[in-house]
Design an enzyme around this catalytic site. Structure first.
Site, PDB file in Angstrom:
ATOM      1  N   GLU A  88       0.897  -1.173  -0.087  1.00 35.31           N
ATOM      2  CA  GLU A  88      -0.016   0.048   0.023  1.00 35.31           C
ATOM      3  C   GLU A  88       0.747   1.123   0.012  1.00 35.31           C
ATOM      4  O   GLU A  88       2.135   1.258   0.318  1.00 35.31           O
ATOM      5  CB  GLU A  88      -0.919   0.118   1.138  1.00 35.31           C
ATOM      6  CG  GLU A  88      -0.155   0.153   2.445  1.00 35.31           C
ATOM      7  CD  GLU A  88      -1.092  -0.556   3.804  1.00 35.31           C
ATOM      8  OE1 GLU A  88      -1.851   0.606   3.980  1.00 35.31           O
ATOM      9  OE2 GLU A  88      -1.263  -1.466   4.075  1.00 35.31           O
ATOM     10  N   CYS A 101       4.038   8.348  -0.329  1.00 37.20           N
ATOM     11  CA  CYS A 101       4.660   7.394   0.622  1.00 37.20           C
ATOM     12  C   CYS A 101       4.533   6.051   0.001  1.00 37.20           C
ATOM     13  O   CYS A 101       3.538   5.532  -0.293  1.00 37.20           O
ATOM     14  CB  CYS A 101       3.717   7.319   2.004  1.00 37.20           C
ATOM     15  SG  CYS A 101       4.457   6.538   3.235  1.00 37.20           S
ATOM     16  N   CYS A 108       6.834  -6.629   7.343  1.00 39.20           N
ATOM     17  CA  CYS A 108       8.028  -5.891   7.993  1.00 39.20           C
ATOM     18  C   CYS A 108       8.329  -6.911   9.215  1.00 39.20           C
ATOM     19  O   CYS A 108       7.352  -7.567   9.791  1.00 39.20           O
ATOM     20  CB  CYS A 108       7.650  -4.570   8.503  1.00 39.20           C
ATOM     21  SG  CYS A 108       9.236  -3.687   9.260  1.00 39.20           S
ATOM     22  N   CYS A 112       7.660  -3.501  15.580  1.00 40.36           N
ATOM     23  CA  CYS A 112       7.203  -2.190  16.391  1.00 40.36           C
ATOM     24  C   CYS A 112       5.836  -2.361  17.117  1.00 40.36           C
ATOM     25  O   CYS A 112       4.833  -2.811  16.134  1.00 40.36           O
ATOM     26  CB  CYS A 112       7.194  -1.106  15.630  1.00 40.36           C
ATOM     27  SG  CYS A 112       9.025  -0.676  15.273  1.00 40.36           S
ATOM     28  N   CYS A 115       2.615  -0.568  15.199  1.00 38.38           N
ATOM     29  CA  CYS A 115       2.610  -0.459  13.559  1.00 38.38           C
ATOM     30  C   CYS A 115       1.969  -1.877  12.962  1.00 38.38           C
ATOM     31  O   CYS A 115       2.021  -3.089  13.536  1.00 38.38           O
ATOM     32  CB  CYS A 115       3.955  -0.539  13.054  1.00 38.38           C
ATOM     33  SG  CYS A 115       4.122  -0.359  11.447  1.00 38.38           S
ATOM     34  N   GLY A 160       7.401  -1.860   5.732  1.00 41.81           N
ATOM     35  CA  GLY A 160       8.842  -2.143   5.496  1.00 41.81           C
ATOM     36  C   GLY A 160       9.929  -1.370   6.145  1.00 41.81           C
ATOM     37  O   GLY A 160       9.578  -0.032   6.343  1.00 41.81           O
ATOM     38  N   GLU A 161      10.972  -2.001   6.280  1.00 43.82           N
ATOM     39  CA  GLU A 161      12.233  -1.421   6.704  1.00 43.82           C
ATOM     40  C   GLU A 161      13.228  -1.212   5.639  1.00 43.82           C
ATOM     41  O   GLU A 161      13.745  -1.954   5.153  1.00 43.82           O
ATOM     42  CB  GLU A 161      12.834  -1.871   7.914  1.00 43.82           C
ATOM     43  CG  GLU A 161      14.118  -1.488   8.477  1.00 43.82           C
ATOM     44  CD  GLU A 161      14.368  -0.038   8.692  1.00 43.82           C
ATOM     45  OE1 GLU A 161      13.533   0.668   9.404  1.00 43.82           O
ATOM     46  OE2 GLU A 161      15.286   0.357   8.007  1.00 43.82           O
ATOM     47  N   SER A 192      13.132   6.763   5.997  1.00 41.38           N
ATOM     48  CA  SER A 192      12.650   6.595   7.235  1.00 41.38           C
ATOM     49  C   SER A 192      13.203   5.234   7.618  1.00 41.38           C
ATOM     50  O   SER A 192      12.873   4.215   7.168  1.00 41.38           O
ATOM     51  CB  SER A 192      11.332   6.770   7.594  1.00 41.38           C
ATOM     52  OG  SER A 192      11.222   6.536   9.215  1.00 41.38           O
ATOM     53  N   SER A 215      13.164   6.753  13.184  1.00 39.61           N
ATOM     54  CA  SER A 215      11.865   6.700  14.152  1.00 39.61           C
ATOM     55  C   SER A 215      12.430   6.482  15.548  1.00 39.61           C
ATOM     56  O   SER A 215      13.187   5.442  15.880  1.00 39.61           O
ATOM     57  CB  SER A 215      11.009   5.435  13.770  1.00 39.61           C
ATOM     58  OG  SER A 215      10.678   5.809  12.317  1.00 39.61           O
ATOM     59  N   LEU A 216      12.241   7.560  16.339  1.00 37.66           N
ATOM     60  CA  LEU A 216      12.988   7.418  17.803  1.00 37.66           C
ATOM     61  C   LEU A 216      11.726   7.091  18.671  1.00 37.66           C
ATOM     62  O   LEU A 216      12.216   5.953  19.249  1.00 37.66           O
ATOM     63  CB  LEU A 216      13.581   8.810  18.026  1.00 37.66           C
ATOM     64  CG  LEU A 216      14.611   8.777  18.865  1.00 37.66           C
ATOM     65  CD1 LEU A 216      15.895   7.974  18.782  1.00 37.66           C
ATOM     66  CD2 LEU A 216      15.178  10.492  19.324  1.00 37.66           C
ATOM     67  N   HIS A 217      10.842   7.912  18.935  1.00 40.62           N
ATOM     68  CA  HIS A 217       9.818   7.529  19.561  1.00 40.62           C
ATOM     69  C   HIS A 217       9.906   7.008  21.333  1.00 40.62           C
ATOM     70  O   HIS A 217       9.003   6.791  21.940  1.00 40.62           O
ATOM     71  CB  HIS A 217       9.007   6.187  18.985  1.00 40.62           C
ATOM     72  CG  HIS A 217       8.593   6.320  17.470  1.00 40.62           C
ATOM     73  ND1 HIS A 217       8.089   7.431  16.912  1.00 40.62           N
ATOM     74  CD2 HIS A 217       8.639   5.244  16.699  1.00 40.62           C
ATOM     75  CE1 HIS A 217       7.866   7.048  15.741  1.00 40.62           C
ATOM     76  NE2 HIS A 217       8.234   5.929  15.473  1.00 40.62           N
ATOM     77  N   ASN A 291      -1.417   7.127  15.510  1.00 39.97           N
ATOM     78  CA  ASN A 291      -2.702   6.567  14.782  1.00 39.97           C
ATOM     79  C   ASN A 291      -3.258   5.349  15.559  1.00 39.97           C
ATOM     80  O   ASN A 291      -2.316   4.551  15.380  1.00 39.97           O
ATOM     81  CB  ASN A 291      -2.433   6.345  13.487  1.00 39.97           C
ATOM     82  CG  ASN A 291      -3.174   7.143  12.504  1.00 39.97           C
ATOM     83  OD1 ASN A 291      -4.275   7.533  12.525  1.00 39.97           O
ATOM     84  ND2 ASN A 291      -2.226   7.877  11.503  1.00 39.97           N
ATOM     85  N   CYS A 334       0.711   3.128   8.482  1.00 36.56           N
ATOM     86  CA  CYS A 334       1.327   2.344   7.840  1.00 36.56           C
ATOM     87  C   CYS A 334       0.692   0.761   7.762  1.00 36.56           C
ATOM     88  O   CYS A 334       0.329   0.273   9.012  1.00 36.56           O
ATOM     89  CB  CYS A 334       2.671   1.962   7.985  1.00 36.56           C
ATOM     90  SG  CYS A 334       3.167   3.241   8.654  1.00 36.56           S
TER      91      CYS A 334
HETATM   92  N1  SAH Z   1      10.641   1.043   9.070  1.00 43.26           N
HETATM   93  C1  SAH Z   1      10.729   2.551   8.831  1.00 43.26           C
HETATM   94  C2  SAH Z   1       9.815   3.230   7.823  1.00 43.26           C
HETATM   95  C3  SAH Z   1       8.368   2.812   8.021  1.00 43.26           C
HETATM   96  S1  SAH Z   1       7.320   3.318   9.483  1.00 43.26           S
HETATM   97  C4  SAH Z   1      10.841   3.288  10.080  1.00 43.26           C
HETATM   98  O1  SAH Z   1      10.447   2.532  11.201  1.00 43.26           O
HETATM   99  O2  SAH Z   1      10.979   4.192  10.179  1.00 43.26           O
HETATM  100  C5  SAH Z   1       6.950   5.172   8.994  1.00 43.26           C
HETATM  101  C6  SAH Z   1       6.888   6.007  10.501  1.00 43.26           C
HETATM  102  O3  SAH Z   1       5.527   5.680  10.762  1.00 43.26           O
HETATM  103  C7  SAH Z   1       7.811   5.420  11.629  1.00 43.26           C
HETATM  104  O4  SAH Z   1       8.181   6.598  12.105  1.00 43.26           O
HETATM  105  C8  SAH Z   1       6.760   4.500  12.377  1.00 43.26           C
HETATM  106  O5  SAH Z   1       7.471   4.548  13.629  1.00 43.26           O
HETATM  107  C9  SAH Z   1       5.671   5.396  12.046  1.00 43.26           C
HETATM  108  N2  SAH Z   1       4.251   4.546  12.585  1.00 43.26           N
HETATM  109  C10 SAH Z   1       4.032   3.248  12.428  1.00 43.26           C
HETATM  110  N3  SAH Z   1       2.983   3.008  12.947  1.00 43.26           N
HETATM  111  C11 SAH Z   1       2.491   4.131  13.329  1.00 43.26           C
HETATM  112  C12 SAH Z   1       1.090   4.812  13.906  1.00 43.26           C
HETATM  113  N4  SAH Z   1       0.180   3.677  14.104  1.00 43.26           N
HETATM  114  N5  SAH Z   1       0.778   5.806  14.046  1.00 43.26           N
HETATM  115  C13 SAH Z   1       2.015   6.948  13.976  1.00 43.26           C
HETATM  116  N6  SAH Z   1       3.062   6.553  13.432  1.00 43.26           N
HETATM  117  C14 SAH Z   1       3.257   5.400  13.058  1.00 43.26           C
END
Ligand code: SAH
Length: 350
Positions: A88, A101, A108, A112, A115, A160-161, A192, A215-217, A291, A334
């Site tokens: 997608e 995007c 993946c 996480c 996700c 995907g990563e 990313s 993606s730090l979080h 989200n 995603c």
């Molecule tokens: N694998 C890569 C790129 C894909 S995810 C990465 O980890 O960066 C793209 C971004 O969306 C990342 O920052 C991921 O952490 C974030 N993401 C994934 N699920 C999400 C959600 N439910 N709400 C908000 N951001 C989300």
């Protein structure tokens, strides 16, 4: 599955035409057909070259299967690959242009917790041409022309990563930025990663100065490991060093994604810890309220909490913005679309 002509560089297309006994201008025609998002069967090639290509290569390796339109203008696409796998992508419309995007893998394996892309693990990597094919298909649908692309910016933030599929992603980036291809500038591209440190360092050597996004979080390794298993392998300190290395090589400031999760990473103390971590670094923070994903427990914060977090960062002198959550009415996060599609159709991964 047959081979994919969109995987090839311009030099390889020239070699392909030469090996088929075709004149050099046929390679140009093929390259132009690809840029226009055409199927091989639609390209103005000699009949013999077309037939030869169709014997070996997929006519349309990435098909738009369904399109969903959000109230805010965001479009979400479900693509079908030649082997029936689904991926997608999203097209977001901004004042300055259209950002697409794209996905880099089917599923993946990073795991996480917030996700949807990783719910069923990784099925397979996408080839360079399957990543490019998503852009070619959308650009064509949106009426893009040579020299006037409908897709102006690309972010590798779909399923995907990217650095778990390193070779194909780098090949894709080279073809996308080639002047005989879509000729996009690396400045309009963002990649990313969840922070695969060795690949971040390797990528710094490739000479592709795009917007590197991590993606730090979270602000501490143990806290990060609660939602991101990759934190058990790579430490935040090493990620920051790799970012600094990338900046040293490319001169591009880097970006951190920070999704605000209720009760997890969004208190004032987290904002202050994040500011302390990033103070003085040539970087930007993209905040987004998580989200909510049906299959996951975690929830996003309120708008108010997000605004306070932003204010705290700004008052510490950190460059930061709070992104609007786009397309949330159509499953913008995603992997949500593919996950719900697989479920509704009672299909496991094909
Ligand atoms: N694998 C890569 C790129 C894909 S995810 C990465 O980890 O960066 C793209 C971004 O969306 C990342 O920052 C991921 O952490 C974030 N993401 C994934 N699920 C999400 C959600 N439910 N709400 C908000 N951001 C989300």
């Amino acid at each position: 599955m047959k081979k994919i002509v969109q995987d090839l560089s311009f030099g390889e297309l020239c070699a392909l035409a030469a090996a088929a006994g075709e004149k050099p201008f046929r390679a140009k025609q093929l390259a132009e057909g690809i840029v226009q998002g055409k199927k091989i069967s639609e390209m103005p090639l000699s009949a013999s070259f077309r037939a030869r290509l169709l014997g070996e290569y997929e006519d349309e390796p990435v098909k738009i299967k369904e399109t969903f339109l959000s109230k805010d203008g965001t479009k979400k696409f479900l693509f079908e690959l030649a082997d029936g796998n689904l991926i997608e992508g999203v097209l977001m419309k901004y004042k300055y242009g259209n950002t697409q995007c794209v996905s880099t893998q089917v599923g993946c394996r990073m795991g996480c917790k917030f996700c949807a892309s990783t719910l069923h693990g990784r099925v397979r990597d996408l080839s360079a041409g399957e990543i490019l094919g998503q852009i070619l298909a959308v650009n064509r649908l949106e009426g893009g022309k040579k020299g006037e692309r409908a897709v102006t910016n690309v972010v590798l933030m779909g399923s995907g990563e990217p650095f778990d599929n390193y070779e194909n992603v780098v090949r894709f980036l080279r073809n996308l930025t080639d002047k005989e291809g879509l000729n996009m500038s690396a400045r309009n591209l963002s990649l990313s990663t969840c922070g695969l440190v060795p690949e971040m360092r390797r990528f710094a050597e490739e000479g592709i100065p795009l917007n590197l996004t991590v993606s730090l979080h979270a602000t501490a390794d143990a806290e990060r490991a609660r939602t991101m298993p990759i934190a058990n392998r790579y430490q935040i300190a090493d990620i920051l060093d790799a970012c600094a290395y990338y900046f040293g090589k490319t001169g591009r400031r880097y970006i951190f994604e920070y999704s605000l999760i209720e009760g997890e990473n969004a208190d004032e103390r987290h904002a202050l810890a994040l500011a302390k971590l990033l103070k003085g670094r040539p970087c930007h923070v993209n905040l987004i309220r998580l989200n909510a994903v049906k299959e996951r427990e975690l929830k996003g914060t309120s708008e108010e909490t997000a605004q306070e977090f932003l204010k705290a960062l700004l008052s510490c002198g950190i460059s930061a913005t709070l992104r609007r959550s786009m397309g949330s009415d159509i499953g913008g996060a995603c992997g949500q679309l593919r996950a719900s599609y697989l479920k509704e159709n009672k299909e496991e991964t094909p």
